[in-house]
Every structure is written in C-alpha cells, then in structure tokens.
Write a protein that holds these residues in place. Structure first.
Motif, PDB file in Angstrom:
ATOM      1  N   TYR A  24       0.901  -1.238   0.000  1.00 34.34           N
ATOM      2  CA  TYR A  24      -0.118   0.061  -0.008  1.00 34.34           C
ATOM      3  C   TYR A  24       0.756   1.032  -0.148  1.00 34.34           C
ATOM      4  CZ  TYR A  24      -3.740  -3.338   1.516  1.00 34.34           C
ATOM      5  OH  TYR A  24      -4.741  -3.987   1.512  1.00 34.34           O
ATOM      6  N   VAL A  25       0.302   2.404  -0.282  1.00 27.25           N
ATOM      7  CA  VAL A  25       0.729   3.745   0.036  1.00 27.25           C
ATOM      8  C   VAL A  25      -0.442   4.484   1.104  1.00 27.25           C
ATOM      9  CG1 VAL A  25       1.283   6.021  -0.888  1.00 27.25           C
ATOM     10  CG2 VAL A  25       1.863   3.987  -2.015  1.00 27.25           C
ATOM     11  N   ARG A  26       0.614   5.027   2.123  1.00 29.38           N
ATOM     12  CA  ARG A  26       0.024   5.842   3.064  1.00 29.38           C
ATOM     13  C   ARG A  26      -0.559   7.054   2.742  1.00 29.38           C
ATOM     14  NH1 ARG A  26       3.223   6.110   7.959  1.00 29.38           N
ATOM     15  NH2 ARG A  26       1.296   6.864   8.995  1.00 29.38           N
ATOM     16  N   VAL A  27      -1.597   7.617   2.714  1.00 27.89           N
ATOM     17  CA  VAL A  27      -1.761   9.012   2.134  1.00 27.89           C
ATOM     18  C   VAL A  27      -2.104   9.820   3.378  1.00 27.89           C
ATOM     19  CG1 VAL A  27      -3.283  10.348   0.726  1.00 27.89           C
ATOM     20  CG2 VAL A  27      -2.847   8.178  -0.038  1.00 27.89           C
ATOM     21  N   ILE A  28      -1.218  10.898   3.867  1.00 28.03           N
ATOM     22  CA  ILE A  28      -1.329  11.487   5.068  1.00 28.03           C
ATOM     23  C   ILE A  28      -1.483  12.882   4.875  1.00 28.03           C
ATOM     24  CG2 ILE A  28      -0.125  11.844   7.129  1.00 28.03           C
ATOM     25  CD1 ILE A  28      -0.231   8.959   6.632  1.00 28.03           C
ATOM     26  N   THR A  29      -2.718  13.164   5.736  1.00 26.25           N
ATOM     27  CA  THR A  29      -3.188  14.710   5.489  1.00 26.25           C
ATOM     28  C   THR A  29      -2.939  15.050   7.053  1.00 26.25           C
ATOM     29  OG1 THR A  29      -5.510  14.214   6.346  1.00 26.25           O
ATOM     30  CG2 THR A  29      -4.853  14.045   3.866  1.00 26.25           C
ATOM     31  N   ALA A  30      -3.418  16.375   7.502  1.00 28.38           N
ATOM     32  CA  ALA A  30      -3.155  16.811   8.559  1.00 28.38           C
ATOM     33  C   ALA A  30      -3.872  16.067   9.775  1.00 28.38           C
ATOM     34  CB  ALA A  30      -3.467  18.236   8.652  1.00 28.38           C
ATOM     35  N   THR A  31      -5.057  15.488   9.094  1.00 26.03           N
ATOM     36  CA  THR A  31      -5.950  14.839  10.474  1.00 26.03           C
ATOM     37  C   THR A  31      -6.201  13.418  10.120  1.00 26.03           C
ATOM     38  OG1 THR A  31      -7.996  15.880   9.407  1.00 26.03           O
ATOM     39  CG2 THR A  31      -7.060  17.092  10.909  1.00 26.03           C
ATOM     40  N   HIS A  32      -5.796  13.039   8.959  1.00 22.65           N
ATOM     41  CA  HIS A  32      -6.144  11.601   8.518  1.00 22.65           C
ATOM     42  C   HIS A  32      -5.086  10.798   7.930  1.00 22.65           C
ATOM     43  CE1 HIS A  32     -10.249  13.589   9.098  1.00 22.65           C
ATOM     44  NE2 HIS A  32     -10.643  12.326   9.367  1.00 22.65           N
ATOM     45  N   GLU A  33      -5.271   9.664   8.063  1.00 27.04           N
ATOM     46  CA  GLU A  33      -4.446   8.780   7.158  1.00 27.04           C
ATOM     47  C   GLU A  33      -5.415   7.708   6.130  1.00 27.04           C
ATOM     48  OE1 GLU A  33      -1.455   4.940   8.014  1.00 27.04           O
ATOM     49  OE2 GLU A  33      -1.446   6.507   9.396  1.00 27.04           O
ATOM     50  N   HIS A  34      -5.025   7.610   5.047  1.00 25.60           N
ATOM     51  CA  HIS A  34      -5.893   6.839   4.204  1.00 25.60           C
ATOM     52  C   HIS A  34      -4.883   5.720   3.447  1.00 25.60           C
ATOM     53  CE1 HIS A  34      -9.250   9.215   4.094  1.00 25.60           C
ATOM     54  NE2 HIS A  34      -8.353  10.230   4.226  1.00 25.60           N
ATOM     55  N   LEU A  35      -5.253   4.618   3.255  1.00 28.11           N
ATOM     56  CA  LEU A  35      -4.318   3.517   2.278  1.00 28.11           C
ATOM     57  C   LEU A  35      -4.920   3.409   0.963  1.00 28.11           C
ATOM     58  CD1 LEU A  35      -3.899   0.761   5.033  1.00 28.11           C
ATOM     59  CD2 LEU A  35      -2.240   2.412   4.308  1.00 28.11           C
ATOM     60  N   ILE A  36      -4.087   3.343  -0.025  1.00 32.42           N
ATOM     61  CA  ILE A  36      -4.311   3.354  -1.416  1.00 32.42           C
ATOM     62  C   ILE A  36      -3.588   2.001  -1.964  1.00 32.42           C
ATOM     63  CG2 ILE A  36      -5.211   5.495  -1.710  1.00 32.42           C
ATOM     64  CD1 ILE A  36      -2.651   6.188  -3.314  1.00 32.42           C
ATOM     65  N   ARG A  37      -3.709   1.281  -2.869  1.00 34.26           N
ATOM     66  CA  ARG A  37      -3.194   0.126  -3.547  1.00 34.26           C
ATOM     67  C   ARG A  37      -2.482   0.550  -4.773  1.00 34.26           C
ATOM     68  NH1 ARG A  37      -3.098  -5.054  -2.882  1.00 34.26           N
ATOM     69  NH2 ARG A  37      -3.903  -6.032  -0.994  1.00 34.26           N
ATOM     70  N   VAL A  38      -1.818   1.677  -4.876  1.00 34.74           N
ATOM     71  CA  VAL A  38      -1.197   2.150  -6.100  1.00 34.74           C
ATOM     72  C   VAL A  38       0.241   2.395  -5.724  1.00 34.74           C
ATOM     73  CG1 VAL A  38      -0.773   3.881  -7.615  1.00 34.74           C
ATOM     74  CG2 VAL A  38      -3.076   3.413  -6.691  1.00 34.74           C
ATOM     75  N   PRO A  39       1.173   1.761  -6.302  1.00 29.60           N
ATOM     76  CA  PRO A  39       2.608   1.577  -6.001  1.00 29.60           C
ATOM     77  C   PRO A  39       2.960   3.032  -5.966  1.00 29.60           C
ATOM     78  CG  PRO A  39       2.490  -0.151  -7.820  1.00 29.60           C
ATOM     79  CD  PRO A  39       1.075   0.432  -7.372  1.00 29.60           C
ATOM     80  N   LEU A  40       3.942   3.452  -5.266  1.00 29.68           N
ATOM     81  CA  LEU A  40       4.465   4.860  -5.045  1.00 29.68           C
ATOM     82  C   LEU A  40       5.178   5.163  -6.493  1.00 29.68           C
ATOM     83  CD1 LEU A  40       4.661   7.121  -3.281  1.00 29.68           C
ATOM     84  CD2 LEU A  40       6.766   6.346  -2.570  1.00 29.68           C
ATOM     85  N   ARG A  41       5.716   4.405  -7.154  1.00 26.00           N
ATOM     86  CA  ARG A  41       6.399   4.716  -8.426  1.00 26.00           C
ATOM     87  C   ARG A  41       5.370   4.902  -9.681  1.00 26.00           C
ATOM     88  NH1 ARG A  41       9.676  -0.737 -10.618  1.00 26.00           N
ATOM     89  NH2 ARG A  41       8.102  -2.259 -10.540  1.00 26.00           N
ATOM     90  N   GLU A  42       4.160   4.233  -9.609  1.00 21.69           N
ATOM     91  CA  GLU A  42       3.135   4.680 -10.363  1.00 21.69           C
ATOM     92  C   GLU A  42       2.444   5.886 -10.256  1.00 21.69           C
ATOM     93  OE1 GLU A  42       0.501   1.383 -10.954  1.00 21.69           O
ATOM     94  OE2 GLU A  42       2.148  -0.185 -11.454  1.00 21.69           O
ATOM     95  N   LEU A  43       2.379   6.457  -8.759  1.00 16.34           N
ATOM     96  CA  LEU A  43       1.621   7.711  -8.250  1.00 16.34           C
ATOM     97  C   LEU A  43       2.491   8.719  -8.572  1.00 16.34           C
ATOM     98  CD1 LEU A  43      -0.698   8.726  -6.673  1.00 16.34           C
ATOM     99  CD2 LEU A  43       0.595   8.344  -4.962  1.00 16.34           C
ATOM    100  N   LEU A  44       3.651   8.684  -8.422  1.00 19.70           N
ATOM    101  CA  LEU A  44       4.599   9.567  -8.866  1.00 19.70           C
ATOM    102  C   LEU A  44       4.339  10.478 -10.066  1.00 19.70           C
ATOM    103  CD1 LEU A  44       8.113   9.054  -7.333  1.00 19.70           C
ATOM    104  CD2 LEU A  44       6.653  10.731  -6.467  1.00 19.70           C
TER     105      LEU A  44
END
Length: 273
Positions: free
Chosen positions: A196-216
């Motif tokens: 997974y990739v953790r998506v961090i905001t100021a107040t929340h954390e989410h998980l997505i199933r996209v490799p970081l190198r594909e997201l970049l």
C-alpha cells in the motif's frame, strides 16, 4: 569490507542459467573474486548486500518486484556510514539509448548474454578502483557515487514517464464500501507501506493500492518532492529541515508531529543546509 587481496561480490539475477554463466565467467576472468551471495530478486539482493557488505554488486536491471535500479537505490540509502559503498555493475539487455544513459552516469554495465571480453574490461576497471580504494587514493567518493546513481535513476525513468493527462487533483481511497475523496492539496506526504501507500493529511491517514512509483508521475510536477525511495512530501508542507550529529537530514511538517528522514539520495534538495 574485505581487503583488496580477497575482494567479494554479490550477483543478483533471477534467471538461474544467466546467473551461473556470469559466475563462471567471473571465475575465469577474476579468480580471486569471491562470490559471497547469489540473489534471485531485488529484495534479497538488498538484504544480502547490507548484511555481507561485498565490494562489488552485479545487479540485473529487470528482476521480479524490486528492479536492479531500485535495489541499488535501497543499498545506497541504507548503507552504513563510514563504510565504503560497493562498486555497482548493472547487467542489462537494454537498447543503445539506455546504454548511453549508463555511460553518462559513469556506472559500469555488462550486456546479457555476458560476453567474456567485455566482462574482462569490467573486471579490470573494478580491480583498479579497488586498488585505489585500498591505497587511499582517488577512488569514487560517496557523494560522486550518489550523484551518478541519481543521474541513472533519472535517465532510467524509475518513476515512469510523466502522465500526459492532467495531474491528479483528488486521491480516491477506498475503505470497505466507502470511497474517500482526498484533495491532493490536503496531502502532506505519501509513504510506501508494503503493498500500500499511506496518504497522510493533517488529520487523517488513508491507504491506497497504487505503487508509489506509479503514483509519482501523476502528481502535480514540482509540488511534491521525493525525499526517500518510500516517501514523497508536499514541498510547501515542510516546516523545518534539521541536520543531526551524524549529518542526516530530518524534516518536520506543518500540522504533523512526526519527523521524516531524508535519504542521502535526496539530500541535494536541501543543499543550503
């Protein structure tokens, strides 16, 4: 690290026959070289390299999971301070355009299938560099090695080509039957975590199933900075950059308590420090 009288090497190649062929050719061209580990994928190559600290790494570019380029990056980022980096040779079947990228980066390579005469040149060059290192001479320094690998990673397109479509404005993160629409402008950083990739905001954390190198390549260009192979930070969310006694950089972010480590691969982003 071994002494020059008994240099050591690791071979990372997922095709058994090619790995054995390279080992056989090395034994013929450089009998003193000890092969201390054979790895079939990038993750195993990194583990063996960090544990055994060989003088030379022969890394196949294309392996299952972590590629040879990614393995090299992981080794450089996690290599212990004060220990000379291994000399890296990439084993590749890339076309001539890609080979020109290797040449510009001053990183050695051998083509598959391995040719004895070309490998002999590589061995000669490695022996010269190891002799220089043992004598305290003008062997490649850490900074130069990092610069060369960074150039190669850029030329090799590790993050993939930038998307031709408009950059993402929203990250879609699913949890059960619910889809969270997270504005990219609210994301402070992304962090790779297993599959997974953790998506961090100021107040929340989410998980997505996209490799970081594909997201970049899909993120707004220049807005997000990679500071580690597994961490990408929104640049305007950075509050402070601090150098510790060991020389490593750490970031603090606005609205978050954690400190993020900057690897030596990306310390150049903060040269003013």
């Amino acid at each position: 690290m071994s002494q020059i009288a008994s240099p050591t090497a690791l071979i990372a190649e997922d095709e058994t026959l090619l790995a054995q062929a390279l080992r056989t050719e090395l034994a013929a061209r450089w009998p003193q070289l000890q092969i201390v580990a054979m790895a079939e994928d990038g993750e195993a190559a990194v583990d063996h390299a960090l544990k055994q600290q060989p003088d030379v790494l022969f890394l196949d570019i294309r392996m299952p999971g972590m590629s040879g380029l990614e393995a090299a990056q992981a080794v450089v980022e996690d290599w212990p301070d004060g220990v000379p980096l291994p000399l890296i040779v990439f084993v590749t079947a890339y076309d001539q355009y890609a080979l020109q990228a290797f040449e510009r980066a001053a990183v050695d390579y051998v083509l598959k299938p391995v040719q004895g005469e070309r490998l002999a040149l590589t061995c000669s060059r490695l022996q010269t560099l190891l002799r220089q290192r043992a004598a305290g001479g003008d062997a490649p320094a850490l900074g130069a090695a990092v610069d060369q690998l960074r150039a190669l990673l850029g030329a090799g397109g590790l993050a993939g080509p930038r998307s031709a479509t408009a950059p993402l404005s929203v990250i879609q993160a699913g949890v059960g039957n619910t889809l969270h629409m997270v504005p990219v402008d609210e994301v402070l950083y992304f962090e790779a975590a297993d599959k997974y990739v953790r998506v961090i905001t100021a107040t929340h954390e989410h998980l997505i199933r996209v490799p970081l190198r594909e997201l970049l390549p899909q993120l707004p260009p220049g807005r997000f900075w990679q500071i580690h192979r597994g961490t990408v930070v929104r640049s305007d969310a950075i509050d402070t950059v601090t150098r510790d006694e060991a020389g490593k950089l750490h970031l603090t972010l606005r609205s978050r308590p954690e400190r993020l480590v900057v690897s030596r691969m990306y310390a150049h982003l903060f040269r003013a420090m």
